[in-house]
Design an enzyme around this catalytic site. Structure first.
Site, PDB file in Angstrom:
ATOM      1  N   ASN A  98      34.858   5.030   1.214  1.00 58.63           N
ATOM      2  CA  ASN A  98      33.776   6.010   1.064  1.00 58.63           C
ATOM      3  C   ASN A  98      33.096   6.370   2.392  1.00 58.63           C
ATOM      4  OD1 ASN A  98      32.473   3.612   1.322  1.00 58.63           O
ATOM      5  ND2 ASN A  98      31.399   3.679  -0.634  1.00 58.63           N
ATOM      6  N   GLU A 123      21.198  -6.112   9.872  1.00 61.09           N
ATOM      7  CA  GLU A 123      22.539  -5.576  10.160  1.00 61.09           C
ATOM      8  C   GLU A 123      22.646  -5.121  11.619  1.00 61.09           C
ATOM      9  OE1 GLU A 123      23.229  -2.633   7.094  1.00 61.09           O
ATOM     10  OE2 GLU A 123      23.473  -4.180   5.559  1.00 61.09           O
ATOM     11  N   LYS A 167      33.712   3.854   8.481  1.00 65.75           N
ATOM     12  CA  LYS A 167      34.702   2.907   7.982  1.00 65.75           C
ATOM     13  C   LYS A 167      36.102   3.240   8.502  1.00 65.75           C
ATOM     14  CE  LYS A 167      32.129   1.599   3.847  1.00 65.75           C
ATOM     15  NZ  LYS A 167      32.216   1.242   2.406  1.00 65.75           N
ATOM     16  N   PHE A 226      36.423  -6.889  -6.532  1.00 64.80           N
ATOM     17  CA  PHE A 226      36.954  -6.036  -5.459  1.00 64.80           C
ATOM     18  C   PHE A 226      36.669  -6.592  -4.063  1.00 64.80           C
ATOM     19  CE2 PHE A 226      32.743  -4.450  -6.769  1.00 64.80           C
ATOM     20  CZ  PHE A 226      32.056  -4.466  -5.559  1.00 64.80           C
ATOM     21  N   THR A 229      27.421   5.566  -3.855  1.00 64.86           N
ATOM     22  CA  THR A 229      28.557   4.751  -3.415  1.00 64.86           C
ATOM     23  C   THR A 229      29.892   5.390  -3.790  1.00 64.86           C
ATOM     24  OG1 THR A 229      27.188   2.778  -3.719  1.00 64.86           O
ATOM     25  CG2 THR A 229      29.570   2.432  -3.561  1.00 64.86           C
ATOM     26  N   ARG A 238      29.499  11.360   1.358  1.00 63.02           N
ATOM     27  CA  ARG A 238      30.490  10.845   0.407  1.00 63.02           C
ATOM     28  C   ARG A 238      30.881  11.918  -0.605  1.00 63.02           C
ATOM     29  NH1 ARG A 238      27.512   4.964  -0.326  1.00 63.02           N
ATOM     30  NH2 ARG A 238      28.641   3.816   1.290  1.00 63.02           N
ATOM     31  N   HIS A 260      29.251   3.130   5.864  1.00 64.98           N
ATOM     32  CA  HIS A 260      28.251   2.175   5.385  1.00 64.98           C
ATOM     33  C   HIS A 260      26.918   2.601   5.965  1.00 64.98           C
ATOM     34  CE1 HIS A 260      25.931  -1.438   4.649  1.00 64.98           C
ATOM     35  NE2 HIS A 260      25.518  -1.321   5.908  1.00 64.98           N
ATOM     36  N   ARG A 265      20.478   7.132   4.081  1.00 64.11           N
ATOM     37  CA  ARG A 265      20.999   6.842   2.739  1.00 64.11           C
ATOM     38  C   ARG A 265      21.114   8.131   1.918  1.00 64.11           C
ATOM     39  NH1 ARG A 265      23.542   2.123   1.036  1.00 64.11           N
ATOM     40  NH2 ARG A 265      22.689   2.396  -1.052  1.00 64.11           N
ATOM     41  N   TYR A 302      28.919  -8.391   3.753  1.00 60.53           N
ATOM     42  CA  TYR A 302      29.064  -8.141   2.312  1.00 60.53           C
ATOM     43  C   TYR A 302      28.768  -9.391   1.471  1.00 60.53           C
ATOM     44  CZ  TYR A 302      31.042  -3.465   3.101  1.00 60.53           C
ATOM     45  OH  TYR A 302      31.222  -2.130   3.427  1.00 60.53           O
TER      46      TYR A 302
HETATM   47  P1  TYD Z   1      27.245  -1.501  -2.137  1.00 61.88           P
HETATM   48  O1  TYD Z   1      26.435  -2.254  -1.129  1.00 61.88           O
HETATM   49  O2  TYD Z   1      26.955  -1.750  -3.593  1.00 61.88           O
HETATM   50  O3  TYD Z   1      27.181   0.097  -1.915  1.00 61.88           O
HETATM   51  P2  TYD Z   1      26.773   1.015  -0.672  1.00 61.88           P
HETATM   52  O4  TYD Z   1      27.906   0.998   0.326  1.00 61.88           O
HETATM   53  O5  TYD Z   1      26.601   2.388  -1.290  1.00 61.88           O
HETATM   54  O6  TYD Z   1      25.515   0.465  -0.107  1.00 61.88           O
HETATM   55  O7  TYD Z   1      28.786  -1.843  -1.915  1.00 61.88           O
HETATM   56  C1  TYD Z   1      29.304  -1.987  -0.623  1.00 61.88           C
HETATM   57  C2  TYD Z   1      30.694  -1.443  -0.611  1.00 61.88           C
HETATM   58  O8  TYD Z   1      31.504  -2.156  -1.544  1.00 61.88           O
HETATM   59  C3  TYD Z   1      30.807   0.010  -1.036  1.00 61.88           C
HETATM   60  O9  TYD Z   1      30.511   0.932   0.001  1.00 61.88           O
HETATM   61  C4  TYD Z   1      32.235   0.091  -1.473  1.00 61.88           C
HETATM   62  C5  TYD Z   1      32.501  -1.284  -2.076  1.00 61.88           C
HETATM   63  N1  TYD Z   1      32.430  -1.249  -3.552  1.00 61.88           N
HETATM   64  C6  TYD Z   1      33.607  -1.188  -4.269  1.00 61.88           C
HETATM   65  O10 TYD Z   1      34.696  -1.158  -3.700  1.00 61.88           O
HETATM   66  N2  TYD Z   1      33.543  -1.140  -5.643  1.00 61.88           N
HETATM   67  C7  TYD Z   1      32.369  -1.168  -6.299  1.00 61.88           C
HETATM   68  O11 TYD Z   1      32.359  -1.130  -7.557  1.00 61.88           O
HETATM   69  C8  TYD Z   1      31.146  -1.216  -5.547  1.00 61.88           C
HETATM   70  C9  TYD Z   1      29.811  -1.226  -6.250  1.00 61.88           C
HETATM   71  C10 TYD Z   1      31.218  -1.263  -4.163  1.00 61.88           C
END
Ligand code: TYD
Length: 169
Positions: free
Chosen positions: A128, A142, A25, A73, A107, A118, A131, A101, A65
């Site tokens: 974080n 993807e 990221k 958010f 997350t 992370r 992705h 993963r 997304y």
């Molecule tokens: P998600 O696909 O739920 O998580 P991951 O990246 O672990 O697969 O969410 C995508 C991204 O959205 C996540 O990396 C960061 C952002 N996000 C937030 O900013 N706040 C949140 O509460 C969540 C669940 C995700």
């Protein structure tokens, strides 16, 4: 060593190599952590089948997304993914989606286990670091979204005998 299936995604080959998408990221490039994070995937034994820098835009982030559209958010998430380029990677290995993963961690960086990327590198639920595709189906969609076919390389089987036992690949 078993024969490497020419089409790595062949559904009936139980020992197939799997491919997954990782994005480093913008926060990762801004914090000069790209090399360190790439090194963690490499040291694990994941093979880099594709890698490039990209500036993301609204269109690709709306698709990437889509499952988060409507979340409070969503706007700041998209904005944060456009502040700098990302590094897009195609990583390859047996069970690569689940392995990546696992290395990535939960997350929220504040809750992610120490030892995960992370857990070790961030304090944020959003900034974080990476992705990582969350299922083989997501990985396939993807990888198509972020890479053209010619940007993903056939790495052959040169180092597989160093990474796996003879009956694993
Ligand atoms: P998600 O696909 O739920 O998580 P991951 O990246 O672990 O697969 O969410 C995508 C991204 O959205 C996540 O990396 C960061 C952002 N996000 C937030 O900013 N706040 C949140 O509460 C969540 C669940 C995700």
């Amino acid at each position: 060593m078993g024969m490497l299936c020419p089409n790595l995604r062949h559904k009936t080959d139980k020992r197939m190599l799997e491919r997954t998408l990782v994005l480093l990221k913008p926060c990762t490039l801004e914090r000069a952590l790209a090399g360190e994070i790439i090194g963690r995937f490499e040291r694990k034994g994941l093979r880099i089948a594709g890698m490039k820098m990209m500036q993301l835009d609204d269109e690709i982030l709306d698709a990437h997304y889509a499952h988060l559209k409507g979340k409070p958010f969503f706007g700041i998430l998209k904005a944060s993914m456009m502040t700098s380029p990302v590094v897009a990677m195609c990583l390859e290995g047996v069970d690569a989606v689940a392995v990546v993963r696992g290395i990535t961690g939960d997350t929220n960086g504040r809750k992610a286990a120490p030892g995960t990327i992370r857990g070790d590198y961030c304090m944020s639920n959003q900034q974080n670091i990476v992705h990582a595709s969350d299922s083989p189906e997501a990985a396939e969609a993807e990888l198509k979204r972020f890479f053209c076919p010619e940007e993903i390389f056939d790495l052959g089987d040169t180092n597989l005998a160093r990474l796996y036992a003879a009956d694993e690949v």
